[in-house]
Design a protein around this motif. Structure first.
Motif, PDB file in Angstrom:
ATOM      1  N   PRO A   1       0.811  -1.228   0.000  1.00  0.00           N
ATOM      2  CA  PRO A   1       0.000   0.000   0.000  1.00  0.00           C
ATOM      3  C   PRO A   1       0.848   1.283   0.000  1.00  0.00           C
ATOM      4  O   PRO A   1       0.432   2.289  -0.585  1.00  0.00           O
ATOM      5  N   TYR A   2       2.018   1.229   0.624  1.00  0.00           N
ATOM      6  CA  TYR A   2       2.870   2.427   0.666  1.00  0.00           C
ATOM      7  C   TYR A   2       3.462   2.721  -0.706  1.00  0.00           C
ATOM      8  O   TYR A   2       3.564   3.874  -1.119  1.00  0.00           O
TER       9      TYR A   2
ATOM     10  N   ALA B   1       2.106   1.755  -3.644  1.00  0.00           N
ATOM     11  CA  ALA B   1       0.999   2.215  -4.492  1.00  0.00           C
ATOM     12  C   ALA B   1       0.658   3.665  -4.149  1.00  0.00           C
ATOM     13  O   ALA B   1       0.442   4.498  -5.041  1.00  0.00           O
ATOM     14  N   GLY B   2       0.638   3.977  -2.846  1.00  0.00           N
ATOM     15  CA  GLY B   2       0.320   5.336  -2.410  1.00  0.00           C
ATOM     16  C   GLY B   2       1.345   6.339  -2.908  1.00  0.00           C
ATOM     17  O   GLY B   2       0.992   7.394  -3.440  1.00  0.00           O
ATOM     18  N   ALA B   3       2.639   5.997  -2.758  1.00  0.00           N
ATOM     19  CA  ALA B   3       3.689   6.899  -3.234  1.00  0.00           C
ATOM     20  C   ALA B   3       3.566   7.098  -4.741  1.00  0.00           C
ATOM     21  O   ALA B   3       3.739   8.214  -5.248  1.00  0.00           O
ATOM     22  N   GLY B   4       3.215   6.027  -5.464  1.00  0.00           N
ATOM     23  CA  GLY B   4       3.024   6.127  -6.913  1.00  0.00           C
ATOM     24  C   GLY B   4       1.896   7.097  -7.248  1.00  0.00           C
ATOM     25  O   GLY B   4       2.018   7.944  -8.140  1.00  0.00           O
ATOM     26  N   ILE B   5       0.785   7.011  -6.500  1.00  0.00           N
ATOM     27  CA  ILE B   5      -0.348   7.920  -6.723  1.00  0.00           C
ATOM     28  C   ILE B   5       0.089   9.359  -6.422  1.00  0.00           C
ATOM     29  O   ILE B   5      -0.275  10.299  -7.141  1.00  0.00           O
ATOM     30  N   GLY B   6       0.922   9.524  -5.377  1.00  0.00           N
ATOM     31  CA  GLY B   6       1.451  10.854  -5.061  1.00  0.00           C
ATOM     32  C   GLY B   6       2.243  11.435  -6.218  1.00  0.00           C
ATOM     33  O   GLY B   6       2.104  12.626  -6.542  1.00  0.00           O
ATOM     34  N   VAL B   7       3.058  10.603  -6.868  1.00  0.00           N
ATOM     35  CA  VAL B   7       3.857  11.063  -8.015  1.00  0.00           C
ATOM     36  C   VAL B   7       2.928  11.450  -9.182  1.00  0.00           C
ATOM     37  O   VAL B   7       3.141  12.476  -9.841  1.00  0.00           O
TER      38      VAL B   7
END
Lengths: 182, 170
Positions: free
Chosen positions: B7-8, B10-16
């Motif tokens: 999840p971290y 995927a989350g960081a990817g969404i942030g980018v």
């Protein structure tokens, strides 16, 4: 930028967003609602790691002069209707098991409950639009304009960015602990 | 079937992806705005553009309306979300014609609560001027006060309502 290339970028960014939401498992309503029974904290982990990454990204790009933050659209704050909207949204989220974005993920991967949520969203917006004459006063109340937390609290942006990051790291530590001992 | 991603990560990817949206087009990601556009188009189709434009709630979302360029963008973005999700689930072997529901909940009950929950979220997102994507994530990362009001009230309401809906999911 031309409209066509802007819409092309919209499609590409959407593909990446949808891919990542599906990879994280957020197209599955059962997994998503686990958040609110503390059996699966994926929502909190994904949302806050995305939020912190983007927050640090725009903060440093702005500092380094690579992004003009004033040119980025900042939504306006309407304190009371946004608190009311958040409360209605949170209640709806537990019933639906999916939010507007993830309902599209669920529907696109074959889940009929995702389609039902999409239908509900359209009905809700129709109801709001139909009753707008009555709701308008609440909807337009307490306007604060485009307002950020550093402006509201009169502290430097770096302090708020640091505090939110520290809070998120605390939440992540708690979430990992819960994951180890369910 | 492939396991879900970290999840971290995927989350960081969404942030980018979100930062890319700010840099490339000067606005964040969203979802409920696209539904408002589609609903406005449906309304105009049924009652005619002239009558639909007379409503101050609908007019901004019609072509040439105040919110139109922004919401056109969101409709394309949300179409991308569906496409990306399909591709991801296909590669991971997670495409399935099914209804996700709690073990004690029948399919009709699940569909009904999904519609009801969706309708509540639709009204809520209108009042809040956005949803989890547009307010919580995109506005939250910009430290918008209204976005953080939305984050706090939405999570608080969801945790408060969860015990009442327990039978639906377990």
């Amino acid at each position: 930028m031309s409209t066509a290339s802007s819409l092309g970028i919209a499609l590409l960014l959407g593909v990446a967003f949808g891919w990542l939401l599906e990879r994280a498992g957020l197209g599955n309503a059962r997994k998503l609602v686990g958040q609110f029974y503390l059996t699966d904290l994926t929502v909190l982990e994904v949302l806050f790691s995305a939020l912190v990454t983007a927050m640090l990204g725009v903060f440093w790009l702005d500092r380094l002069g690579l992004l003009d933050l004033r040119a980025v659209y900042l939504p306006e704050t309407f304190a009371l209707p946004q608190a009311l909207g958040g409360a209605l949204f949170g209640g709806g989220l537990v019933l639906a098991g999916l939010c507007p974005g993830t309902s599209c993920v669920a529907a696109a991967t074959g889940r009929a409950d995702g389609l039902a949520v999409i239908g509900g969203l359209v009905l809700g917006i129709l109801a709001f639009n139909s009753a707008f004459d009555w709701l308008r006063q609440i909807y337009a109340s307490t306007p604060l304009g485009p307002l950020t937390l550093p402006e509201l609290l009169h502290v430097p942006a770096g302090i708020v960015v640091g505090t939110v990051t520290a809070m998120a790291l605390g939440v992540f530590a708690g979430a990992r602990r819960l994951r180890v001992q369910p | 079937m492939t396991r879900y991603a970290d999840p971290y990560l995927a989350g960081a990817g969404i942030g980018v992806v979100l930062v890319a949206a700010y840099v490339l087009v000067g606005q964040g990601l969203g979802a409920s705005g696209a539904f408002a556009s589609v609903t406005a188009a449906l309304t105009a189709g049924v009652v005619g553009t002239a009558r639909a434009s007379a409503s101050p709630a609908v007019a901004p979302y019609l072509p040439n309306g105040a919110a139109s360029p922004l919401t056109d963008w969101l409709v394309w973005e949300l179409a991308g979300v569906a496409l990306g999700a399909f591709l991801s689930a296909w590669r991971a072997g997670r495409l399935a014609r099914t209804i996700e529901r709690g073990p004690g909940t029948g399919a009709p009950a699940r569909v009904m609560t999904a519609v009801l929950g969706g309708a509540l979220m639709g009204v809520g997102a209108k009042f809040a001027r956005g949803c989890t994507s547009g307010q919580a994530l995109s506005g939250g990362a910009l430290l918008s006060v209204g976005s953080w009001i939305f984050i706090v009230t939405a999570f608080a309401a969801a945790f408060a309502a969860a015990p009442l809906a327990r039978r639906l999911w377990s």
